[in-house]
Enzyme design. Structure first.
Site, PDB file in Angstrom:
ATOM      1  CB  SER A   1      -0.287  -8.092  -1.408  1.00  0.00           C
ATOM      2  OG  SER A   1      -1.103  -8.956  -0.647  1.00  0.00           O
TER       3      SER A   1
ATOM      4  CE  LYS B   1      -4.502  -1.468   1.680  1.00  0.00           C
ATOM      5  NZ  LYS B   1      -4.313  -2.911   1.976  1.00  0.00           N
TER       6      LYS B   1
ATOM      7  CD  GLU C   1     -11.195   5.548   1.870  1.00  0.00           C
ATOM      8  OE1 GLU C   1     -11.216   6.732   1.498  1.00  0.00           O
ATOM      9  OE2 GLU C   1     -10.527   4.668   1.305  1.00  0.00           O
TER      10      GLU C   1
HETATM   11  C1  LIG Z   1      -5.181  -3.931   1.500  1.00  0.00           C
HETATM   12  C2  LIG Z   1      -4.491  -5.188   1.170  1.00  0.00           C
HETATM   13  C3  LIG Z   1      -4.874  -5.986   0.060  1.00  0.00           C
HETATM   14  C4  LIG Z   1      -6.069  -5.677  -0.787  1.00  0.00           C
HETATM   15  O1  LIG Z   1      -6.018  -4.511  -1.528  1.00  0.00           O
HETATM   16  P1  LIG Z   1      -5.805  -4.464  -3.109  1.00  0.00           P
HETATM   17  O2  LIG Z   1      -6.134  -3.063  -3.448  1.00  0.00           O
HETATM   18  O3  LIG Z   1      -6.743  -5.467  -3.730  1.00  0.00           O
HETATM   19  O4  LIG Z   1      -4.392  -4.817  -3.366  1.00  0.00           O
HETATM   20  C5  LIG Z   1      -4.128  -7.109  -0.230  1.00  0.00           C
HETATM   21  N1  LIG Z   1      -3.078  -7.475   0.518  1.00  0.00           N
HETATM   22  C6  LIG Z   1      -2.681  -6.756   1.601  1.00  0.00           C
HETATM   23  C7  LIG Z   1      -1.509  -7.216   2.375  1.00  0.00           C
HETATM   24  C8  LIG Z   1      -3.376  -5.590   1.955  1.00  0.00           C
HETATM   25  O5  LIG Z   1      -2.974  -4.880   3.030  1.00  0.00           O
END
Ligand SMILES: *Cc1c(COP(=O)(O)O)cnc(C)c1O
Length: 405
Positions: free
Chosen positions: A388, A101, A123
C-alpha cells in the site's frame, strides 16, 4: 461466482444497496443537516462520476499525474528464501505521494470540482491522508482545511510541513485527547456548517454512506490493474492475495478486482503487542457490532460503548473499526481476516528492504509478513500482496525504536 448465496458477478453493482448497506452493515447515522449534505454527494456521485467526461478526466489524471498504472514486481529473492511459493507485490508505493491514498483523494477532489465546491475539508491522524488531500487540493486549485489534533501536530511535524507547503490550512483541534477522534468530530462540525461551499473528503472506506462505496470505487483501480497485470505476467490468477486493513481502503480496492474469482483473499489487521484490549487494533477479529463515526460495523468498544483506545506500530492502522464492507465480507466468509503483530511486521520490513530493495511502509509490512507466513504454509502456488505504501515516512521511527538491522 456464487458464494454463500451472494452472486459476485453483480456484487459491485448491488452492494451497497440504495441506503448504503452491505447486508446489515453501513448506513448513515448522522443528523439531518449532514443527511442533506450526504444526499447531495450521493446524487452527484451517481450522475457525475458515471459520466464519460468525469471518467476520462480521472483516467488522464491517474496516468499523467499519479503515474499509474503502478507495476507488479515479482519478489524472486524473497520467494527463493522461503521455498517454492512465488510472491508478488502490487506497487502502490510508486503511486504519487508514496501510497494508495491519492487514488481516492483525486477522485473526491475531482467530484468537488464538478460540483462547483471551493473547499476540501478533511481530518488527519498521522498526516498521511492530510498530505494526500492537500496534494489534490493544490492540483485542482481548491482551498483545503485539514483538522488535526494538537498532539498529532507535535508528533507529525514533517507531514504538517508538507501540508502547509502544499497550501493547506492545518486547523489545530485542542479539546479532549486532541487526537484523531476529536479531529473527525471537528471536521464533521465544520463541514455541517459549510456544506454548500465545501465537500468532506474522508480518508478510508468508513463514515456514513456514500463514502464507503465511493472510496472503494475510486480505489478499485488497484484491483482492476492488478488482476490484468498478474494474468499477463503469469498466464493465470494468483492463488491468494493479501492486503493490510486499517479503515480498509487499500484492501477494499484491491480485493474488488478478485472477489468474483477462485482466489483466497486475506485481510490483515494489526495485532500490535498482543491480544489484550488496548494492545492491538484488530477490530474485525476481536470487535462487536456497533455504530461510530456515522456507520454501522464491527468495532472495538470500551465499557461505556465508546470507541476503545487502540494501538499498532503502524499509525495508519490504529483505528477501532473497519469499513462496513469488510464487516460484511468477514461475516460472509468471502474474505478471511487474520492478524499480524508488531514483531513479525518489523522483521518483514527489514527482510523486504534487504532482499528486494523495496522499503515498505510499516502498514504494508503487515501484509508482507502475512504473505511470507502464507507462503511457508502453502508450499506451492502464488501470493500477490498489495504494497500500500513506501516506508520513507517511517525512517525516523524505525531508527529510533529498532535501530538498523
Ligand atoms: C493509511 C494507510 C493504510 C491504512 O488505510 P486503509 O484505509 O486501511 O488502506 C495502509 N497503508 C498505508 C501506506 C497507509 O498510508
Amino acid at each position: 461466482m456464487i458464494f454463500n448465496g451472494i452472486d459476485f458477478d453483480t456484487y459491485l453493482k448491488n452492494y451497497p444497496d440504495a441506503n448504503g448497506y452491505f447486508g446489515s452493515y453501513g448506513g448513515a447515522y448522522i443528523n439531518d443537516d449532514l443527511k442533506k449534505a450526504m444526499a447531495e454527494i450521493t446524487e452527484a456521485y451517481f450522475t457525475i462520476c458515471k459520466s464519460r467526461k468525469f471518467i476520462d478526466e480521472l483516467r488522464r489524471i491517474r496516468k499523467e499525474f499519479q503515474g499509474r498504472p503502478t507495476p507488479i514486481s515479482h519478489l524472486e529473492r524473497l520467494s527463493n528464501s522461503i521455498g517454492n511459493v512465488q510472491l508478488y507485490v502490487k506497487r502502490e508505493d510508486l503511486n504519487h505521494t508514496g501510497a494508495h491514498k491519492l487514488n481516492h483523494c483525486m477522485g473526491e477532489a475531482l467530484l468537488a470540482k464538478y460540483m462547483g465546491k471551493k473547499k476540501l475539508i478533511a481530518e488527519t491522524g498521522a498526516g498521511q491522508h492530510g498530505v494526500a488531500i492537500a496534494t489534490a487540493a493544490a492540483y485542482f486549485g481548491l482551498e483545503c482545511d485539514v483538522y488535526m489534533g494538537s498532539v498529532d501536530i507535535k508528533k507529525q511535524a514533517p507531514n504538517v510541513a508538507r501540508m502547509k507547503i502544499l497550501g493547506a490550512n492545518v486547523v489545530e483541534v485542542t479539546h479532549g485527547l486532541a487526537t484523531l477522534k476529536e479531529a473527525v468530530d471537528a471536521a464533521f462540525e465544520a463541514y455541517a456548517k459549510d456544506y454548500k461551499n465545501s465537500i468532506y473528503c474522508i480518508g478510508s472506506v468508513v463514515g456514513p454512506h456514500p463514502f464507503p462505496m465511493m472510496v472503494r470505487d475510486f480505489q478499485s483501480v488497484v484491483g482492476i490493474e492488478a488482476r490484468e497485470q498478474f494474468v499477463e505476467m503469469t498466464g493465470e490468477l494468483p492463488d491468494a492475495i493479501v492486503a493490510c486493513v486499517g479503515g480498509g481502503s487499500n484492501s477494499a480496492g484491491f480485493f474488488s478486482g478478485f472477489l468474483n474469482d477462485p482466489v483466497d483473499i486475506y485481510g490483515i489487521e494489526p495485532l500490535g503487542r498482543g491480544t489484550k484490549m488496548g494492545d492491538h487494533a484488530a477490530s474485525l477479529k476481536y470487535g462487536t457490532d456497533g455504530v461510530m463515526h456515522g456507520f454501522n460495523s464491527i468495532m472495538l468498544k470500551d465499557e461505556n460503548g465508546d470507541p476503545a483506545p487502540v494501538y499498532s506500530v503502524a499509525s495508519g492502522l490504529d483505528y477501532p473499526s473497519s469499513g462496513p464492507e469488510h464487516a460484511f465480507l468477514h461475516k460472509l466468509g468471502r474474505v478471511k481476516y487474520d492478524v499480524i503483530g508488531d514483531d513479525d511486521t518489523i522483521d518483514a520490513f527489514f527482510t523486504l528492504s534487504r532482499l528486494e530493495g523495496i522499503i515498505p511502509a510499516i502498514e504494508s509490512s503487515h501484509a508482507v509478513a502475512y504473505g511470507m507466513k502464507l507462503a511457508k504454509e502453502m508450499g506451492k502456488g502464488s501470493v500477490l500482496i498489495n504494497l500500500s505504501g513506501r516506508g520513507d515516512k517511517d525512517m525516523d521511527y524505525i531508527i529510533e525504536n529498532y535501530g538498523i538491522r
